[in-house]
Design a protein around this motif. Structure first.
Motif, PDB file in Angstrom:
ATOM      1  N   UNK A 152       0.825  -1.193   0.000  1.00 39.18           N
ATOM      2  CA  UNK A 152       0.000   0.000   0.000  1.00 39.18           C
ATOM      3  C   UNK A 152       0.871   1.258   0.000  1.00 39.18           C
ATOM      4  N   UNK A 153       0.378   2.373  -0.560  1.00 41.36           N
ATOM      5  CA  UNK A 153       1.089   3.649  -0.426  1.00 41.36           C
ATOM      6  C   UNK A 153       1.207   4.013   1.047  1.00 41.36           C
ATOM      7  N   UNK A 154       2.289   4.684   1.402  1.00 38.58           N
ATOM      8  CA  UNK A 154       2.480   5.066   2.804  1.00 38.58           C
ATOM      9  C   UNK A 154       3.192   6.406   2.878  1.00 38.58           C
ATOM     10  N   UNK A 155       3.010   7.111   3.988  1.00 41.38           N
ATOM     11  CA  UNK A 155       3.671   8.391   4.220  1.00 41.38           C
ATOM     12  C   UNK A 155       4.166   8.435   5.656  1.00 41.38           C
ATOM     13  N   UNK A 156       5.431   8.816   5.824  1.00 39.96           N
ATOM     14  CA  UNK A 156       6.056   8.929   7.139  1.00 39.96           C
ATOM     15  C   UNK A 156       6.842  10.240   7.173  1.00 39.96           C
ATOM     16  N   UNK A 157       7.166  10.743   8.360  1.00 40.10           N
ATOM     17  CA  UNK A 157       7.977  11.963   8.432  1.00 40.10           C
ATOM     18  C   UNK A 157       9.440  11.688   8.094  1.00 40.10           C
ATOM     19  N   UNK A 158      10.101  12.673   7.532  1.00 38.80           N
ATOM     20  CA  UNK A 158      11.526  12.560   7.225  1.00 38.80           C
ATOM     21  C   UNK A 158      12.369  12.868   8.435  1.00 38.80           C
ATOM     22  N   UNK A 159      12.395  11.948   9.391  1.00 35.26           N
ATOM     23  CA  UNK A 159      13.069  12.205  10.666  1.00 35.26           C
ATOM     24  C   UNK A 159      14.584  12.350  10.522  1.00 35.26           C
ATOM     25  N   UNK A 160      15.192  11.599   9.607  1.00 36.74           N
ATOM     26  CA  UNK A 160      16.643  11.715   9.429  1.00 36.74           C
ATOM     27  C   UNK A 160      16.993  13.127   8.962  1.00 36.74           C
ATOM     28  N   UNK A 161      16.286  13.596   7.929  1.00 35.19           N
ATOM     29  CA  UNK A 161      16.539  14.946   7.425  1.00 35.19           C
ATOM     30  C   UNK A 161      16.208  15.997   8.476  1.00 35.19           C
TER      31      UNK A 161
END
Length: 333
Positions: A152-161
């Motif tokens: 499925x499509x997913x979205x997460x925060x860019x924590x590394x950046x």
């Protein structure tokens, strides 16, 4: 919209917020103007609304594992609700606490109602070990979580950046003794933000000092205790990057107890941009968790799938630095 985002140097979700006229979105006026200018230069005009399939009711389900333990549930709910409303779609929210029985009951209801689809969300960013098997019965988008199989499509925060941006802000101010108060290592976001911290130091040719990396939870008390320990070092840090804003507030307390001041003596940066960050004295520089934008993207992705988009992608949403009053050059001497 992709071209507008690239030209303006922002995320697609930010473009969506601005061009849809969302008034409560935390987007700087200069960024809004840049987006409008990019849209004008490219001749971009908003397209038609997504059409609700004839065999579906205008409902999207949002399954959340918790709503009461953190302040982050409401941005998910409000962002998804507002984006759905722009498409004349209703949002039905279910708090399941991760209980399979409650998840199945919610999915039963959504299937019976012929819902457009479901957004499956977790409050802690995580790879799902055992996602509900029945998710495949409806169009599905994962919010703040993902699975190894990438069905499925997913979205997460860019924590590394985000961790990189926080640390780099301190480096640009002239700091080289930068400590990091990390979260518990079972938390994926804690590991990712620490990775960004290390990458920023390496990029600036600053050695990573293990004595300046301390772990002790994610609470105000944890931040206070860890900072007090750091201030007892023979060569204490001149700046601290904290896993979250609550630890940063604890760091403020320990710095004050030592007779020092933020940012004159020590600079501090947090993460999350909770409301308490603006009330701190001085106001806390932090990194924004884009939960509102992530939820909006999830709704749009779900409607795109109903319109025939079969692509499966994992999006990492930008976590921008919010500069306030807690960063200054290191004290001389």
């Amino acid at each position: 919209m992709i071209d507008v985002a690239a030209r303006a140097g922002v995320s697609q979700a930010t473009v969506s917020l601005v061009l849809n006229g969302v008034t409560n979105a935390r987007v700087a006026e200069a960024t809004r103007q840049r987006i409008f200018e990019a849209a004008e230069a490219l001749g971009y005009r908003k397209g038609p609304r997504h059409a609700v399939p004839e065999n579906a009711s205008p409902v999207i389900g949002l399954l959340l594992d918790e709503v009461s333990t953190t302040p982050f549930a409401m941005p998910f709910i409000e962002g998804a609700r507002d984006e759905a409303a722009l498409q004349d779609v209703l949002l039905a929210t279910f708090c399941t606490r991760g209980d399979p029985k409650l998840e199945n009951a919610a999915l039963d209801m959504l299937v019976q109602q012929k819902a457009i689809g479901v957004i499956y969300a977790t409050l802690v960013t995580t790879q799902l070990a055992q996602p509900p098997e029945r998710l495949g019965e409806l169009s599905t988008v994962l919010l703040n979580c993902y699975e190894k199989r990438t069905r499925f499509p997913s979205v997460v925060p860019g924590d590394v950046a985000g961790g990189h941006a926080a640390t780099e802000a301190l480096l640009k101010a002239g700091h080289r003794r930068i400590a990091h108060l990390t979260g518990e290592q079972w938390i994926e976001a804690a590991r990712s933000r620490a990775q960004g911290y290390r990458q920023a130091l390496t990029t600036w040719d600053v050695a990573v000092d293990p004595d300046l990396i301390v772990t002790g939870g994610w609470t105000v008390n944890g931040g206070r205790e860890l900072t007090a320990r750091l201030l007892e070092l023979p060569n204490p840090p001149t700046a601290i990057f904290c896993f979250n804003d609550r630890m940063a507030i604890g760091a403020y307390d320990a710095i004050k107890a030592k007779g020092l001041r933020v940012p004159d003596d020590i600079s501090v940066v947090g993460f999350d941009d909770e409301d308490l960050a603006t009330y701190a004295q001085p106001p806390l520089s932090t990194v924004l968790l884009p939960h509102d934008e992530m939820a909006r993207w999830a709704v749009s992705a779900l409607l795109d799938r109903q319109a025939g988009d079969t692509s499966v992608k994992k999006i990492k949403m930008e976590c921008p630095l919010v500069a306030r009053g807690s960063i200054a050059p290191p004290p001389r001497g």
